[in-house]
Write an enzyme that holds these catalytic residues in place. Structure first.
Site, PDB file in Angstrom:
ATOM      1  N   SER A 147     -33.229   2.752  40.173  1.00  0.00           N
ATOM      2  CA  SER A 147     -33.687   3.600  38.824  1.00  0.00           C
ATOM      3  C   SER A 147     -33.377   2.866  37.790  1.00  0.00           C
ATOM      4  O   SER A 147     -31.970   2.225  38.356  1.00  0.00           O
ATOM      5  CB  SER A 147     -32.737   5.263  39.702  1.00  0.00           C
ATOM      6  OG  SER A 147     -32.342   5.697  38.400  1.00  0.00           O
ATOM      7  N   TYR A 160     -25.303   9.652  42.567  1.00  0.00           N
ATOM      8  CA  TYR A 160     -27.034   9.461  42.568  1.00  0.00           C
ATOM      9  C   TYR A 160     -26.936   7.207  42.143  1.00  0.00           C
ATOM     10  O   TYR A 160     -27.806   7.081  42.525  1.00  0.00           O
ATOM     11  CB  TYR A 160     -27.687  10.301  41.682  1.00  0.00           C
ATOM     12  CG  TYR A 160     -29.090   9.862  41.729  1.00  0.00           C
ATOM     13  CD1 TYR A 160     -29.744  10.449  43.034  1.00  0.00           C
ATOM     14  CD2 TYR A 160     -29.708   8.955  40.752  1.00  0.00           C
ATOM     15  CE1 TYR A 160     -31.322   9.788  42.327  1.00  0.00           C
ATOM     16  CE2 TYR A 160     -30.882   8.587  40.425  1.00  0.00           C
ATOM     17  CZ  TYR A 160     -31.815   8.822  41.937  1.00  0.00           C
ATOM     18  OH  TYR A 160     -33.204   8.426  41.295  1.00  0.00           O
TER      19      TYR A 160
END
Length: 256
Positions: A147, A160
């Protein structure tokens, strides 16, 4: 090998975790269009069946393997079943992921554990189970979905960010240990894409305006724009690419 064949995935089988919707389903369609046989994975078999119907309409061959990627015992059993009943897993895309948003000082242990189980543990569990077979065959491709948060933080999603940062370095570790066996293990790192997981942010006018100002491409990404990078990392075109994190982010990590 002629250049026209470098990106061909004909005769190869790809297991894609979390592929009933969103990025996973888009990558399943994309790899299938380049010739791969697809193994769809998720915990909801009905959702997988719907995804399989969509692929069938597009002329793409797929099978279903409904298992919980956070359960190592279930993973080991499912991978053995695929290998024995369907055939070798030539490509693994570790895509399963979830998001939880809250101020870090208020973040619950339950949400922390869920994030780490799905976004990090599952990458290790499925990656290890599949790699054991690939190592014996001296070939294989593993693509871990990282990501933009593997590199950058944003308020409210520190856990996250921690998980995706760990996936980035786990990818490098996998390459370090397994490249000598003929495997290529790389990361594909999306920026901000229009997906179900980001639906609330897409609808948030203030956030979307901020994102468009912050991103050189000045827009959200479309999931189809990840296909080219995924095919590259899954094909012979990337035969000497290992431990690399390929950012597909509209330039957001390239500038301040």
């Amino acid at each position: 090998m002629p250049p026209k064949d470098l990106f061909s995935l004909h005769g190869r089988r790809a297991l894609i975790t979390g592929s009933s919707r969103g990025i996973g389903l888009a990558l399943a369609r994309g790899l299938g269009e380049y010739g791969a046989e697809i193994v769809l994975n998720g915990r909801n078999r009905d959702a997988l069946a719907q995804a399989q119907s969509q692929l069938k309409e597009a002329g793409i061959t797929s099978s279903l393997s409904s298992f919980d990627a956070t359960d190592q015992t279930a993973v080991l059993s499912a991978v053995e079943t695929i290998e024995q009943n369907d055939g070798p897993i030539d490509i693994l895309i570790n895509n399963a992921g979830i998001q939880r948003r809250a101020p870090l000082e208020d973040f619950s242990r339950e949400d922390w554990d869920a994030l780490m189980a799905t976004n990090l543990n599952a990458v290790f569990f499925v990656g290890q189970a599949v790699a054991r077979h690939m190592i014996r065959r001296k070939r294989g491709k593993i693509v871990n979905i990282c990501s933009v948060q593997s590199e950058l933080a944003r308020p409210g999603i520190a856990p996250y960010t921690a998980a995706k940062g760990a996936v980035k370095n786990l990818t490098k570790g996998m390459a370090t240990d397994w490249a000598k066996y003929g495997l290529q293990i790389n990361g594909l790192a999306p920026g901000y894409f229009e997906t179900d997981m980001n639906a609330a942010l897409v609808k948030d006018k203030d956030f979307t305006e901020w994102l468009c100002r912050r991103t050189p491409a000045a827009r959200w990404g479309k999931v189809e724009e990840l296909i080219g990078a995924a095919v590259f990392l899954s094909s012979d075109a990337s035969s000497f690419v290992n431990g690399h994190i390929l950012m597909v982010d509209g330039g957001i990590t390239a500038c301040l």
